[in-house]
Design a protein around this motif. Structure first.
Motif, PDB file in Angstrom:
ATOM      1  N   LEU A  16       0.823  -1.212   0.000  1.00  0.00           N
ATOM      2  CA  LEU A  16       0.000   0.000   0.000  1.00  0.00           C
ATOM      3  C   LEU A  16       0.856   1.260   0.000  1.00  0.00           C
ATOM      4  O   LEU A  16       0.516   2.241  -0.663  1.00  0.00           O
ATOM      5  CB  LEU A  16      -0.943  -0.010   1.211  1.00  0.00           C
ATOM      6  N   CYS A  17       1.967   1.245   0.721  1.00  0.00           N
ATOM      7  CA  CYS A  17       2.854   2.414   0.721  1.00  0.00           C
ATOM      8  C   CYS A  17       3.485   2.647  -0.647  1.00  0.00           C
ATOM      9  O   CYS A  17       3.813   3.781  -1.004  1.00  0.00           O
ATOM     10  CB  CYS A  17       3.943   2.247   1.782  1.00  0.00           C
ATOM     11  N   ALA A  43      -8.354  -0.434   7.053  1.00  0.00           N
ATOM     12  CA  ALA A  43      -9.682  -1.032   7.156  1.00  0.00           C
ATOM     13  C   ALA A  43     -10.471  -0.843   5.867  1.00  0.00           C
ATOM     14  O   ALA A  43     -11.160  -1.760   5.397  1.00  0.00           O
ATOM     15  CB  ALA A  43     -10.437  -0.417   8.337  1.00  0.00           C
ATOM     16  N   ALA A  44     -10.358   0.339   5.271  1.00  0.00           N
ATOM     17  CA  ALA A  44     -11.084   0.613   4.031  1.00  0.00           C
ATOM     18  C   ALA A  44     -10.578  -0.263   2.892  1.00  0.00           C
ATOM     19  O   ALA A  44     -11.357  -0.755   2.071  1.00  0.00           O
ATOM     20  CB  ALA A  44     -10.949   2.093   3.667  1.00  0.00           C
ATOM     21  N   VAL A  45      -9.266  -0.475   2.839  1.00  0.00           N
ATOM     22  CA  VAL A  45      -8.694  -1.329   1.792  1.00  0.00           C
ATOM     23  C   VAL A  45      -9.237  -2.744   1.911  1.00  0.00           C
ATOM     24  O   VAL A  45      -9.649  -3.356   0.916  1.00  0.00           O
ATOM     25  CB  VAL A  45      -7.153  -1.328   1.878  1.00  0.00           C
ATOM     26  N   LEU A  68     -10.138  -6.232  -1.830  1.00  0.00           N
ATOM     27  CA  LEU A  68      -8.856  -6.398  -2.513  1.00  0.00           C
ATOM     28  C   LEU A  68      -8.271  -7.783  -2.258  1.00  0.00           C
ATOM     29  O   LEU A  68      -7.740  -8.426  -3.163  1.00  0.00           O
ATOM     30  CB  LEU A  68      -7.858  -5.331  -2.037  1.00  0.00           C
ATOM     31  N   LEU A  69      -8.374  -8.258  -1.009  1.00  0.00           N
ATOM     32  CA  LEU A  69      -7.850  -9.574  -0.641  1.00  0.00           C
ATOM     33  C   LEU A  69      -8.981 -10.548  -0.307  1.00  0.00           C
ATOM     34  O   LEU A  69      -8.808 -11.459   0.502  1.00  0.00           O
ATOM     35  CB  LEU A  69      -6.904  -9.450   0.553  1.00  0.00           C
ATOM     36  N   GLY A  70     -10.126 -10.371  -0.925  1.00  0.00           N
ATOM     37  CA  GLY A  70     -11.261 -11.216  -0.622  1.00  0.00           C
ATOM     38  C   GLY A  70     -12.019 -10.680   0.591  1.00  0.00           C
ATOM     39  O   GLY A  70     -11.666  -9.654   1.173  1.00  0.00           O
ATOM     40  N   ALA A  71     -13.058 -11.392   0.993  1.00  0.00           N
ATOM     41  CA  ALA A  71     -13.937 -10.892   2.048  1.00  0.00           C
ATOM     42  C   ALA A  71     -13.471 -11.258   3.455  1.00  0.00           C
ATOM     43  O   ALA A  71     -13.761 -10.549   4.411  1.00  0.00           O
ATOM     44  CB  ALA A  71     -15.358 -11.423   1.823  1.00  0.00           C
ATOM     45  N   HIS A  96     -11.351  -9.243  10.291  1.00  0.00           N
ATOM     46  CA  HIS A  96     -10.314  -9.327  11.318  1.00  0.00           C
ATOM     47  C   HIS A  96      -9.742  -7.931  11.568  1.00  0.00           C
ATOM     48  O   HIS A  96      -8.767  -7.511  10.949  1.00  0.00           O
ATOM     49  CB  HIS A  96      -9.217 -10.300  10.888  1.00  0.00           C
ATOM     50  N   THR A  97     -10.361  -7.213  12.491  1.00  0.00           N
ATOM     51  CA  THR A  97      -9.923  -5.849  12.764  1.00  0.00           C
ATOM     52  C   THR A  97      -8.504  -5.814  13.321  1.00  0.00           C
ATOM     53  O   THR A  97      -7.767  -4.856  13.073  1.00  0.00           O
ATOM     54  CB  THR A  97     -10.879  -5.171  13.762  1.00  0.00           C
ATOM     55  N   ALA A  98      -8.090  -6.863  14.032  1.00  0.00           N
ATOM     56  CA  ALA A  98      -6.729  -6.896  14.571  1.00  0.00           C
ATOM     57  C   ALA A  98      -5.701  -6.930  13.441  1.00  0.00           C
ATOM     58  O   ALA A  98      -4.634  -6.304  13.537  1.00  0.00           O
ATOM     59  CB  ALA A  98      -6.546  -8.096  15.490  1.00  0.00           C
ATOM     60  N   PHE A  99      -6.025  -7.645  12.365  1.00  0.00           N
ATOM     61  CA  PHE A  99      -5.110  -7.688  11.219  1.00  0.00           C
ATOM     62  C   PHE A  99      -5.046  -6.313  10.552  1.00  0.00           C
ATOM     63  O   PHE A  99      -3.965  -5.827  10.207  1.00  0.00           O
ATOM     64  CB  PHE A  99      -5.561  -8.749  10.214  1.00  0.00           C
ATOM     65  N   ALA A 100      -6.205  -5.683  10.359  1.00  0.00           N
ATOM     66  CA  ALA A 100      -6.222  -4.344   9.773  1.00  0.00           C
ATOM     67  C   ALA A 100      -5.429  -3.369  10.639  1.00  0.00           C
ATOM     68  O   ALA A 100      -4.678  -2.526  10.123  1.00  0.00           O
ATOM     69  CB  ALA A 100      -7.658  -3.862   9.607  1.00  0.00           C
TER      70      ALA A 100
END
Length: 518
Positions: free
Chosen positions: A412-413, A451-453, A458-461, A466-470
Motif C-alpha cells: 500500500l505504501c 480497514a477501508a482497503v 482487494l484480498l477477498g472478504a 479481522h480488525t486486529a489484522f487491519a
C-alpha cells in the motif's frame, strides 16, 4: 563471438548453428499461444523446442500478442528467431529456440486469431497473459461482468478484446465447424489455473444467449483444462541485453529474452488431443500440481512480493539489491518459513530445504538484476492469490501473521502512498489496476486506510472481518512512512519473535503437513 561494426539482423541465415535448440525442419503448427511476452519465450517455448529436439511432432507455436505489435514485428523481421540469454554470476549463454511458426497481434488481427483457435490442427491453446489478463471481478475471483470489455465481448458485436472473450469465441467457432477437442493450458500464476480458466469460460458462456451459451458449454465439456505450475525468473529486455546478444550471436537481436538458469514446469497429464514430449525437457507430470502451485505461489511469489515492496521503498532498483539488506533478507526468510511454509504441502520427492536454498540464490543473482518495479506490479491481483488464505489460517490458529501484514502495508505504501510520503522511483514505476481505487482511501488515518482497503475486497472478504489484522497493517504503514521500511522490518521481526516455532512443532490447524515425502 565478436560482432562486426554492423552485425546482421538475427535470422535463419545468421543464427549460429551451435545456439539452435533443435535442428529439425519447421514443425507444423499445433499450439496457439496467447501472450507473446518474455516469460512464454523463455519458458514454454524453450520446453517445446527441447521436446522437438528429442521427439518430432506437429508442435510448432503460433504466438499471439495481445495489443502491442513490437515483439511480433521484431520476430517477423528475424524469421521468427530470437535468443534466450541464460544469465548467472558465472556468465551468460545464448540459445535460439526457433519453435514459432508465426505471430499475430490480437488487437490488429482478431479474425486471424479466431481462425487459429478454431483450426483443426490446433491441439493445444496455451496462455501467459498474467493474472490481470483473466478479467477477474475485484474481490470475488469470478468473471468481471461489470467490465465494459467483458460486456462488449458478450454482446459479440465487435471482435473480442479480452482473453476469456477471445477464447470463448474461438472455441465456439471450433464447436460449430468441426468439434475436435482441444486442450487449454494456462501457464499463469493462479491457484488451479486450468480449473480457473474453465470456470471463467463457463461463466462467460452462461451470460450468452441461451442457444449460443448451451453450444459453448457442451463443447467445453469435451476440452481439457490441466492445471500447471510454471517457474522461471524472466526480467524485462534492455539495451544492455541486446548488446550481450549481439556479442554472443554475432547478430543483432531486437527481442532477446534474459532469464535465470533455473526453470521448472509441473503439470497434469490431461490432454484432449496429444502433446509434445515436454518431459524430455525436464517438465514434471504429476497428480500433485496443487502442491507445486501453492509452494510456488506462496514461498516464491509471496516472498518475492515482500522483497519487491520493501526493496522499492528502501530505494532498491533490483531484487538482488533488496535481499542484500540484512533486514529485508530476514523479513523474507521469516515470512517464507513461519507464515507461508506451514500452509503448504510438500509434494512427494521434493527436498524443500534445497528448494528454499535455491530461492535465496535465485533472488541474489546480481547478474540478472530483476527489477523491484517489475515484480511489484499488478500487486492487487497477485496478492489476492498469495496472502489471504495463509493469513486467515494463522488468524484462525490464534496467531498474528506479522510479515503478511507487512507485505500488505509495504504494498500500500508503494501503490497508494499516504499524502506527504514519497515511496521512491521504483514504487512509482509499478503499474497496478487498483491504484486509482486505493489512492483516495489513503487520505485519512492509517487505521481507516487499512480497514477501508480490506473492505474493498482487494484480498477477498475474509480478512475484512479481522480488525486486529487491519490494525496491524495500519501500525506498519505508520512505521514505514515515519521511520522507513528497514525499521518496519526490524519491528515486525521483534513482534513476531514470540511466535517463532518450526512448522513441524506447531502446524497451522487445517493445513497439510510440510514434512517432505521421500
Amino acid at each position: 563471438m565478436t560482432p562486426g561494426p554492423h552485425p546482421p539482423r538475427l535470422g535463419a541465415a545468421s543464427t549460429p548453428a551451435g545456439t539452435l535448440v533443435h535442428h529439425r525442419g519447421g514443425p507444423e503448427t499445433g499450439i496457439v499461444h496467447l501472450g507473446l511476452g518474455n516469460f512464454h519465450r523463455a519458458h514454454q517455448a524453450v520446453y517445446t523446442a527441447q521436446a522437438l529436439a528429442h521427439t518430432d511432432g506437429p508442435w510448432g507455436i503460433l504466438g499471439v500478442a495481445s495489443r502491442s505489435p513490437a515483439v511480433a514485428d521484431a520476430l517477423r523481421a528475424q524469421d521468427l528467431r530470437y535468443s534466450v540469454l541464460e544469465v548467472s554470476p558465472e556468465g551468460t549463454r545464448a540459445s535460439v529456440p526457433a519453435v514459432h511458426t508465426g505471430v499475430l497481434v490480437a488487437a490488429q488481427e482478431p479474425g486471424a486469431v479466431l481462425d487459429a483457435l478454431a483450426a483443426p490442427a490446433t491441439a493445444i491453446v496455451t496462455l501467459t497473459v498474467t493474472e490481470h489478463g483473466y478479467t477477474f471481478a475485484p474481490g470475488s475471483g469470478g468473471l468481471d461482468l461489470a467490465n465494459p470489455l467483458v460486456r462488449a465481448d458478450l454482446a459479440g458485436t465487435a471482435p473480442p478484446r479480452t482473453t476469456i472473450g477471445l477464447l470463448a469465441r474461438g472455441l465456439l467457432r471450433r464447436a460449430r465447424t468441426h468439434g475436435r477437442p482441444v486442450t487449454v493450458l494456462s501457464c499463469d500464476n493462479l491457484v488451479q489455473n486450468g480449473a480457473t480458466t474453465r470456470r471463467l469460460l463457463r461463466e462467460f458462456a452462461a451470460e450468452l444467449p441461451a442457444a449460443e451459451g448451451a453450444e459453448l458449454l457442451a463443447y467445453l465439456d469435451t476440452a481439457a483444462f490441466p492445471n500447471s505450475m510454471v517457474d522461471r525468473i524472466v526480467p524485462a529486455t534492455t539495451d544492455a541485453y541486446r548488446a550481450t546478444a549481439a556479442r554472443l550471436l554475432g547478430a543483432r537481436d531486437e527481442v532477446p529474452v534474459p532469464a535465470e538458469p533455473f526453470t521448472m514446469w509441473a503439470l497434469e497429464d490431461r490432454f484432449a488431443a496429444g502433446r509434445p514430449a515436454w518431459e524430455s525437457a525436464g517438465a514434471v507430470f504429476t497428480d500433485e500440481v496443487d502442491a507445486y502451485e501453492l509452494i510456488k505461489l506462496r514461498l516464491l511469489n509471496g516472498t518475492h512480493s515482500l522483497l519487491a515492496y520493501l526493496g522499492a521503498l528502501h530505494g532498491c532498483a533490483t531484487i538482488p539489491e533488496a535481499i542484500a539488506r540484512p533486514e529485508i533478507a530476514a523479513a523474507a526468510d521469516r515470512v517464507l518459513r513461519t507464515e507461508y511454509l506451514p500452509t503448504v504441502r510438500v509434494p512427494g520427492g521434493m527436498d524443500i530445504e534445497r528448494y528454499i536454498a535455491e530461492l535465496s540464490a535465485r533472488w541474489s543473482n546480481f547478474a540478472l538484476g530483476h527489477k523491484t518495479s517489475q515484480v511489484g506490479s499488478d500487486g492487487s491481483v497477485k496478492l489476492r492469490q498469495r496472502v489471504p488464505e495463509p493469513a486467515l489460517a494463522h488468524l484462525a490458529a490464534g496467531r498474528m501473521p506479522h510479515h503478511l501484514a507487512l507485505t500488505l502495508a509495504a504494498y500500500l505504501c508503494c501503490i497508494a502512498p499516504p499524502p506527504g510520503f514519497d515511496p521512491g522511483p521504483a514504487a512509482a514505476a509499478m503499474s497496478d489496476p487498483a491504484r486509482a481505487t486505493l489512492t483516495p482511501l489513503a487520505g485519512g488515518s492509517a487505521r481507516d486506510f487499512a480497514a477501508a482497503v480490506l473492505r474493498t475486497g482487494l484480498l477477498g472478504a475474509g480478512l475484512a472481518e479481522h480488525t486486529a489484522f487491519a490494525d496491524r497493517v495500519a501500525e506498519l504503514i505508520t512505521v514505514i512512512t515515519t521511520h522507513g521500511p528497514l525499521t518496519a522490518a526490524r519491528e515486525t521481526a521483534e513482534a513476531a519473535e514470540p511466535d517463532t516455532r518450526s512448522p513441524s512443532e506447531d502446524p497451522v490447524p487445517g493445513t497439510p503437513s510440510t514434512t517432505p515425502a521421500h
